[in-house]
Write a protein that holds these residues in place. Structure first.
Motif, mmCIF file in Angstrom:
data_model
loop_
_atom_site.group_PDB
_atom_site.id
_atom_site.type_symbol
_atom_site.label_atom_id
_atom_site.label_comp_id
_atom_site.label_asym_id
_atom_site.label_seq_id
_atom_site.Cartn_x
_atom_site.Cartn_y
_atom_site.Cartn_z
ATOM 1 N N LEU A 541 85.056 17.769 21.723
ATOM 2 C CA LEU A 541 86.109 18.651 21.589
ATOM 3 C C LEU A 541 87.504 17.784 21.849
ATOM 4 N N PRO A 542 88.557 18.350 21.112
ATOM 5 C CA PRO A 542 89.859 17.930 21.170
ATOM 6 C C PRO A 542 90.539 18.969 22.003
ATOM 7 N N ILE A 543 91.020 18.679 23.296
ATOM 8 C CA ILE A 543 91.712 19.567 23.964
ATOM 9 C C ILE A 543 93.178 19.168 24.133
ATOM 10 N N HIS A 544 94.226 19.743 23.520
ATOM 11 C CA HIS A 544 95.546 18.940 23.477
ATOM 12 C C HIS A 544 95.553 17.544 23.820
ATOM 13 N N ASP A 545 95.949 17.185 25.055
ATOM 14 C CA ASP A 545 95.771 15.458 25.082
ATOM 15 C C ASP A 545 94.650 14.792 25.637
ATOM 16 N N GLU A 546 93.582 15.540 25.419
ATOM 17 C CA GLU A 546 92.074 15.355 25.862
ATOM 18 C C GLU A 546 91.201 15.239 24.915
ATOM 19 N N ILE A 547 90.236 14.077 24.933
ATOM 20 C CA ILE A 547 89.048 14.230 24.128
ATOM 21 C C ILE A 547 87.912 14.142 24.591
ATOM 22 N N LEU A 548 86.871 14.902 24.579
ATOM 23 C CA LEU A 548 85.463 15.016 25.180
ATOM 24 C C LEU A 548 84.480 14.162 24.498
ATOM 25 N N PHE A 549 83.864 13.313 24.991
ATOM 26 C CA PHE A 549 82.506 12.833 24.513
ATOM 27 C C PHE A 549 81.404 13.013 25.091
ATOM 28 N N SER A 550 80.173 12.742 24.365
ATOM 29 C CA SER A 550 79.033 12.557 24.811
ATOM 30 C C SER A 550 78.425 11.015 24.607
ATOM 31 N N PHE A 551 78.555 9.954 25.740
ATOM 32 C CA PHE A 551 78.249 8.842 25.319
ATOM 33 C C PHE A 551 76.744 8.559 26.114
ATOM 34 N N PRO A 552 76.003 7.509 25.425
ATOM 35 C CA PRO A 552 74.779 7.223 26.069
ATOM 36 C C PRO A 552 75.036 6.732 27.431
ATOM 37 N N ARG A 553 74.217 7.141 28.575
ATOM 38 C CA ARG A 553 74.644 6.660 29.762
ATOM 39 C C ARG A 553 74.619 5.009 30.106
ATOM 40 N N ASP A 554 73.683 4.500 29.452
ATOM 41 C CA ASP A 554 73.737 2.870 29.754
ATOM 42 C C ASP A 554 75.075 2.309 28.940
ATOM 43 N N ALA A 555 75.530 2.807 28.180
ATOM 44 C CA ALA A 555 76.788 2.269 27.285
ATOM 45 C C ALA A 555 77.797 2.857 27.485
ATOM 46 N N ALA A 556 78.071 3.902 28.312
ATOM 47 C CA ALA A 556 79.226 4.832 28.711
ATOM 48 C C ALA A 556 80.390 3.855 29.048
ATOM 49 N N ALA A 557 80.201 3.085 29.738
ATOM 50 C CA ALA A 557 81.551 2.286 30.327
ATOM 51 C C ALA A 557 82.099 1.567 29.381
ATOM 52 N N GLU A 558 81.192 0.732 28.417
ATOM 53 C CA GLU A 558 81.954 0.128 27.266
ATOM 54 C C GLU A 558 82.399 0.942 26.295
ATOM 55 N N LEU A 559 81.629 2.090 25.947
ATOM 56 C CA LEU A 559 82.226 2.933 24.814
ATOM 57 C C LEU A 559 83.388 3.722 25.427
ATOM 58 N N THR A 560 83.623 3.889 26.809
ATOM 59 C CA THR A 560 85.007 4.447 27.075
ATOM 60 C C THR A 560 85.965 3.669 27.138
ATOM 61 N N ARG A 561 85.946 2.322 27.481
ATOM 62 C CA ARG A 561 86.793 1.464 27.455
ATOM 63 C C ARG A 561 87.316 1.298 25.664
ATOM 64 N N GLU A 562 86.453 1.314 24.895
ATOM 65 C CA GLU A 562 86.638 0.969 23.304
ATOM 66 C C GLU A 562 87.310 2.321 22.717
ATOM 67 N N ALA A 563 86.845 3.664 23.056
ATOM 68 C CA ALA A 563 87.443 4.733 22.760
ATOM 69 C C ALA A 563 89.077 4.883 23.202
ATOM 70 N N ALA A 564 89.210 4.469 24.548
ATOM 71 C CA ALA A 564 90.621 4.517 25.179
ATOM 72 C C ALA A 564 91.481 3.425 24.359
ATOM 73 N N ARG A 565 90.805 2.502 24.164
ATOM 74 C CA ARG A 565 91.796 1.391 23.472
ATOM 75 C C ARG A 565 92.362 1.846 21.945
ATOM 76 N N LEU A 566 91.334 2.454 21.312
ATOM 77 C CA LEU A 566 91.546 3.234 20.093
ATOM 78 C C LEU A 566 92.575 4.217 20.152
ATOM 79 N N MET A 567 92.481 5.121 21.263
ATOM 80 C CA MET A 567 93.476 6.201 21.387
ATOM 81 C C MET A 567 94.775 5.801 21.505
ATOM 82 N N GLU A 568 95.146 4.704 22.462
ATOM 83 C CA GLU A 568 96.345 4.265 23.064
ATOM 84 C C GLU A 568 97.382 4.094 21.770
ATOM 85 N N PHE A 569 98.561 4.304 21.776
ATOM 86 C CA PHE A 569 99.415 4.113 20.739
ATOM 87 C C PHE A 569 100.816 3.823 21.322
ATOM 88 N N THR A 570 101.561 2.952 20.858
ATOM 89 C CA THR A 570 103.002 2.722 21.035
ATOM 90 C C THR A 570 103.833 3.170 20.202
#
Length: 598
Positions: A541-570
């Motif tokens: 779901l996208p909710i205003h300034d937040e996006i929710l994900f379902s990530f595999p438990r064993d790869a969650a940290a890596e996928l979260t870092r990559e998704a956050a990097r893609l989301m960041e914007f200057t």
């Protein structure tokens, strides 16, 4: 072949209704001459995800500006194949609220969203880019009936688009229940269905020249269609529902309702929804009631009840709350489950004047209690996955800093300073009040809103907002520039090329519209970047300034870092940062993390 005729402002249009397999040949010949097609479907309801539990596609309609063909798909395979050929062979499809029809076609005819989306134009999106205002805002609206009335012909809107109410009366049912029971070849139904692709086709050709040149140059038209496709993919995936949790909450709320209803009974009120009984009871207790309804009767709404210090008022408030929470959140989700135990939100990717997205249907996420996992625990990541929330930090205020180029704001964000505390110190008020001033400026509130929302007196509210203006003077400069533009032209444009109407006499709202729309586009950009990088299957779901994900438990940290990097914007030198929080399996678990920002 049945032929129906109708006139749009004295122009004859024809609706051809395929009745037998022999009629399909004529339809196929017509398709060869019409690479651009208006398109619509008629179904048994809106629950396209229940394709294996009774949901049916009844009719598929195709047309140009003067003629349409109605295909009775419900009759069987030859008609299904005819509709499939039309959809796959068309160069361009024009539909209103096209994502719904795409879901229907995928569920019923097996043509994936990924095939239909690149060739589909949505007239709702197009209309929003021309004028996003609803009818209540004195705009044209976004429903097909409203747009037909405004841009094509009010008579057609009333006679054709409004005809389903009359058709429902004929079948002695309601408009919401007529769709599965109306006879397939009822001529009133066929007229309604056959006109839709003609209206969509005409509407687009009226609207396209009205889309602002700046909007076209910036590519916003295709951008919004891509976004609509991505949110459609999220809708299709759905959210896994913890049915046991939902049913347990329903049982608790039912018991709570009964408990408070019994309290009301002891005070002589048998029906807590009866205004007359409540008014009689409170007057009998000597409580003075003054608020009245539009019809002049004494009111008994939440405002009145919250102002009454009596156990009966408390009982009514809590009983009504229990009933509302049951119906709005838990029962709605359970009723909306598909056969795999998933619920599918309706994500309106371009809504409101500023294009802010809304989420309705089985997952009305924007109504869930803030900062509380009570309802959110009902929604689960996949088996072996965890729930992850990634949101932007101070999105609106950073957007404001970027476009105002206010030096104090820029310095604060560049150096990790607390902007809310800076405002509070400047006004000599608590941080909470300083934060309120910051966000009220962004969201368009004045001193009265500060008094109501933060419990300060008028003098403090005015002093705090004045301190904001003195501390960040470039914000005032930007606000004046936008207000002047709005007074001069009636519009302001966002960086993405979106034209936002500003009502006469409300030029002060231009800053709010500009920042709110710009912030929405930051989230939209993030969704597109994530989808391009292969994250669409993980997004929930996208909710205003937040996006929710379902990530595999064993790869969650890596996928979260990559998704956050893609989301960041200057933007103009100001970073809009994104930060992730990894919970357990339920969405609600994210909010219960010790250091959660929610």
């Amino acid at each position: 072949m049945k032929h129906l005729h109708y006139k749009i402002k004295h122009q004859q249009v024809r609706i051809n209704v395929v009745e037998t397999t022999d009629d399909i040949r004529e339809f196929d010949r017509w398709l060869g001459k019409n690479p651009v097609l208006g398109f619509d479907t008629e179904t048994t309801g809106l629950n396209w995800w229940d394709w294996d539990r009774g949901f049916r596609l009844r009719l598929a309609q195709f047309g140009n500006g003067s003629e349409s063909y109605v295909i009775p798909v419900e009759l069987g395979e030859p008609y299904r194949r005819a509709a499939q050929r039309a959809l796959l062979g068309a160069g361009t499809l024009i539909a209103h609220n096209a994502i719904f029809d795409q879901h229907v076609i995928e569920a019923s005819l097996g043509i994936p969203l990924e095939v239909l989306a690149p060739k589909t134009i949505c007239t709702k999106i197009t209309a929003h880019l021309v004028d996003p205002r609803g009818v209540k805002e004195k705009g044209p609206g976004l429903k097909l009936e409203e747009l037909t009335k405004h841009y094509i012909d009010p008579v057609v809107a009333e006679e054709v688009k409004g005809s389903m109410v009359l058709l429902a009366r004929k079948y002695k049912t309601t408009k919401h229940k007529i769709w599965p029971i109306v006879e397939l070849f009822d001529e009133d139904f066929l007229l309604y269905a056959g006109m839709d692709p003609i209206l969509a086709y005409r509407l687009f050709h009226i609207l396209w020249p009205l889309v602002p040149a700046r909007t076209k140059r910036r590519g916003l038209f295709s951008w919004e269609h891509r976004l609509n496709h991505v949110t459609g993919l999220i809708e299709r995936t759905g959210y896994l529902l913890d049915s046991d949790y939902a049913e347990a909450r329903l049982a608790e709320l039912a018991a709570e309702y009964e408990r408070w209803e019994q309290v009301a009974n002891r005070y002589g009120v048998e029906n807590i929804n009866s205004t007359a009984q409540l008014v009689d009871a409170f007057l009998g207790f000597g409580i003075r009631l003054t608020k009245k309804t539009a019809k002049g009767n004494l009111a008994m709404d939440d405002d009145v009840l919250n102002g009454i210090d009596h156990p009966l008022a408390e009982a009514v408030i809590k009983a009504r709350r229990a009933r509302k929470w049951s119906a709005t959140w838990f029962q709605r989700a359970l009723d909306g489950r598909d056969s795999r135990g998933r619920v599918h939100a309706s994500i309106n990717s371009i809504q409101a004047r500023t294009a802010r997205m809304s989420i309705t249907g089985s997952v009305p996420a924007q109504t869930f209690p803030a900062g509380d996992g009570y309802v959110r625990h009902m929604f689960l990541a996949e088996e072996g996955h965890v729930s992850v929330s990634i949101d932007f930090g101070n999105m609106e205020l950073r957007d404001l800093a970027a476009f105002s180029q206010d030096p104090t704001m820029l310095h604060a964000f560049a150096n990790g300073l607390d902007l809310h505390q800076i405002t509070a110190d400047a006004a000599g008020v608590p941080r909470k009040v300083g934060k309120g001033a910051n966000f009220l400026t962004v969201f368009g509130g004045g001193w009265r809103a500060m008094v109501e929302q933060f419990g300060v007196d008028e003098e403090t509210a005015k002093r705090t907002l004045s301190a904001f203006a003195d501390t960040y003077p470039r914000v005032g400069v930007l606000a004046k520039q936008l207000a002047d533009e709005a007074r001069r032209t009636g519009f302001v444009y966002t960086p993405t090329g979106r034209r936002l109407p500003v009502d006469r006499g409300r030029a002060y709202a231009a800053l709010n519209y500009f920042i709110q729309s710009g912030s929405r586009d930051i989230t939209a950009r993030a969704l597109l970047r994530l989808a391009d990088a292969g994250f669409a299957p993980y997004m929930r779901l996208p909710i205003h300034d937040e996006i929710l994900f379902s990530f595999p438990r064993d790869a969650a940290a890596e996928l979260t870092r990559e998704a956050a990097r893609l989301m960041e914007f200057t933007i103009r030198g100001v970073l809009i940062p994104a930060e992730g929080e990894i919970g357990d399996r339920s969405w609600g678990s994210v909010l219960e993390l010790e250091e959660s920002k929610h």
